[in-house]
Design an enzyme around this catalytic site. Structure first.
Site, PDB file in Angstrom:
ATOM      1  N   GLY A  47       0.839  -1.193   0.000  1.00 20.71           N
ATOM      2  CA  GLY A  47       0.000   0.000   0.000  1.00 20.71           C
ATOM      3  C   GLY A  47       0.875   1.243   0.000  1.00 20.71           C
ATOM      4  O   GLY A  47       1.981   1.237   0.545  1.00 20.71           O
ATOM      5  N   GLN A  52       3.465   9.930   0.566  1.00 20.37           N
ATOM      6  CA  GLN A  52       4.716   9.168   0.686  1.00 20.37           C
ATOM      7  C   GLN A  52       5.624   9.352  -0.528  1.00 20.37           C
ATOM      8  O   GLN A  52       6.813   9.052  -0.459  1.00 20.37           O
ATOM      9  CB  GLN A  52       4.419   7.678   0.871  1.00 20.37           C
ATOM     10  CG  GLN A  52       3.741   7.352   2.192  1.00 20.37           C
ATOM     11  CD  GLN A  52       3.499   5.863   2.333  1.00 20.37           C
ATOM     12  OE1 GLN A  52       2.515   5.360   1.835  1.00 20.37           O
ATOM     13  NE2 GLN A  52       4.416   5.161   2.981  1.00 20.37           N
ATOM     14  N   CYS A  94       5.721   0.123   7.466  1.00 20.77           N
ATOM     15  CA  CYS A  94       5.417   1.237   6.567  1.00 20.77           C
ATOM     16  C   CYS A  94       6.677   1.580   5.775  1.00 20.77           C
ATOM     17  O   CYS A  94       7.764   1.657   6.344  1.00 20.77           O
ATOM     18  CB  CYS A  94       4.966   2.445   7.391  1.00 20.77           C
ATOM     19  SG  CYS A  94       4.582   3.892   6.392  1.00 20.77           S
ATOM     20  N   LEU A  95       6.512   1.802   4.476  1.00 20.58           N
ATOM     21  CA  LEU A  95       7.683   2.144   3.659  1.00 20.58           C
ATOM     22  C   LEU A  95       8.324   3.438   4.130  1.00 20.58           C
ATOM     23  O   LEU A  95       9.514   3.660   3.914  1.00 20.58           O
ATOM     24  CB  LEU A  95       7.279   2.273   2.190  1.00 20.58           C
ATOM     25  CG  LEU A  95       6.765   0.986   1.516  1.00 20.58           C
ATOM     26  CD1 LEU A  95       6.354   1.275   0.078  1.00 20.58           C
ATOM     27  CD2 LEU A  95       7.805  -0.117   1.560  1.00 20.58           C
ATOM     28  N   HIS A 136      -4.547   2.049   7.403  1.00 25.91           N
ATOM     29  CA  HIS A 136      -3.173   2.547   7.492  1.00 25.91           C
ATOM     30  C   HIS A 136      -2.929   3.629   6.428  1.00 25.91           C
ATOM     31  O   HIS A 136      -2.358   4.687   6.723  1.00 25.91           O
ATOM     32  CB  HIS A 136      -2.211   1.363   7.316  1.00 25.91           C
ATOM     33  CG  HIS A 136      -0.757   1.717   7.259  1.00 25.91           C
ATOM     34  ND1 HIS A 136       0.154   1.283   8.196  1.00 25.91           N
ATOM     35  CD2 HIS A 136      -0.047   2.467   6.371  1.00 25.91           C
ATOM     36  CE1 HIS A 136       1.353   1.758   7.884  1.00 25.91           C
ATOM     37  NE2 HIS A 136       1.262   2.471   6.782  1.00 25.91           N
ATOM     38  N   GLU A 137      -3.387   3.351   5.195  1.00 28.80           N
ATOM     39  CA  GLU A 137      -3.128   4.299   4.100  1.00 28.80           C
ATOM     40  C   GLU A 137      -3.951   5.577   4.264  1.00 28.80           C
ATOM     41  O   GLU A 137      -3.464   6.678   3.988  1.00 28.80           O
ATOM     42  CB  GLU A 137      -3.410   3.651   2.740  1.00 28.80           C
ATOM     43  CG  GLU A 137      -2.564   2.422   2.416  1.00 28.80           C
ATOM     44  CD  GLU A 137      -1.075   2.645   2.589  1.00 28.80           C
ATOM     45  OE1 GLU A 137      -0.600   3.775   2.421  1.00 28.80           O
ATOM     46  OE2 GLU A 137      -0.375   1.666   2.915  1.00 28.80           O
ATOM     47  N   HIS A 140      -2.395   8.001   6.452  1.00 26.41           N
ATOM     48  CA  HIS A 140      -1.347   8.816   5.816  1.00 26.41           C
ATOM     49  C   HIS A 140      -1.916  10.133   5.283  1.00 26.41           C
ATOM     50  O   HIS A 140      -1.238  11.159   5.295  1.00 26.41           O
ATOM     51  CB  HIS A 140      -0.713   8.063   4.639  1.00 26.41           C
ATOM     52  CG  HIS A 140       0.404   7.137   5.036  1.00 26.41           C
ATOM     53  ND1 HIS A 140       1.566   7.593   5.608  1.00 26.41           N
ATOM     54  CD2 HIS A 140       0.549   5.801   4.926  1.00 26.41           C
ATOM     55  CE1 HIS A 140       2.377   6.558   5.839  1.00 26.41           C
ATOM     56  NE2 HIS A 140       1.784   5.453   5.432  1.00 26.41           N
TER      57      HIS A 140
HETATM   58 CO    CO Z   1       2.557   3.548   5.535  1.00 25.80          CO
END
Ligand code: CO
Length: 170
Positions: A47, A52, A94-95, A136-137, A140
């Site tokens: 995701g 990001q 998370c990236l 989660h996304e 963001h």
């Molecule tokens: Co994330």
């Protein structure tokens, strides 16, 4: 490699900004999501939210197959979540917070209302891992990271590693 080819890391202020609604559905949005999918695959993620990659817009791409299939991407534009009672604990990473994986408690079942790439309103009911990724996304887009959802004790234990992400040594 330009600034949009890299995933923004913890400490970058764009990750803390509330992202803007999308009102133009068209070429630019298509380009953005195509780019996000490329980055998602390049980083082996499941995701990714637009902030990001340095764009404060309410766009999320999710690999619904969770890494199992080549092309099962769903794009959520201007997503909003309604939660149902009941929570579950799932480990998240998370990236933008590389190297940290922690169990997070969140609602187990949700409905997500969003627009597709053509601007059509859509609805997706999800539970388990997919519901988790969507939450989660969408976080963001509000400037919230999963580590914010940990207990203060856990956050304290992570404080040093988070600081290192924020201020990498040369
Ligand atoms: Co994330």
């Amino acid at each position: 490699m330009n600034e949009f080819d890299k995933v923004r890391i913890y400490g970058d202020e764009i990750l803390r900004r509330k992202a803007e609604d999308i009102s133009d559905f068209g070429g630019e949005l298509n380009d953005l999501t195509e780019h996000m999918v490329e980055i998602l695959f390049a980083y082996n993620g499941i995701g990714l939210a637009a902030p990001q990659v340095g764009l404060s817009s309410r766009v999320v791409v999710i690999d619904q197959s969770l890494g199992e299939e080549v092309d099962d991407i769903i794009t959520l534009v201007n997503p909003a979540i309604e939660i149902f009672p009941g929570e579950c604990t799932i480990e998240e990473g998370c990236l933008s917070v590389p190297g940290i994986w922690e169990e997070v408690v969140r609602p187990e079942r949700i409905v997500c209302r969003y627009h597709d790439l053509e601007g059509n309103p859509r609805e997706l009911e999800a539970n388990g891992m997919l519901a988790r990724i969507i939450q989660h996304e969408v976080d963001h887009l509000e400037g919230i990271l999963f580590v914010d959802r940990l207990s203060s004790v856990k956050r304290q234990l992570l404080a040093r590693r988070l600081r290192e992400l924020q201020e990498p040594e040369e």
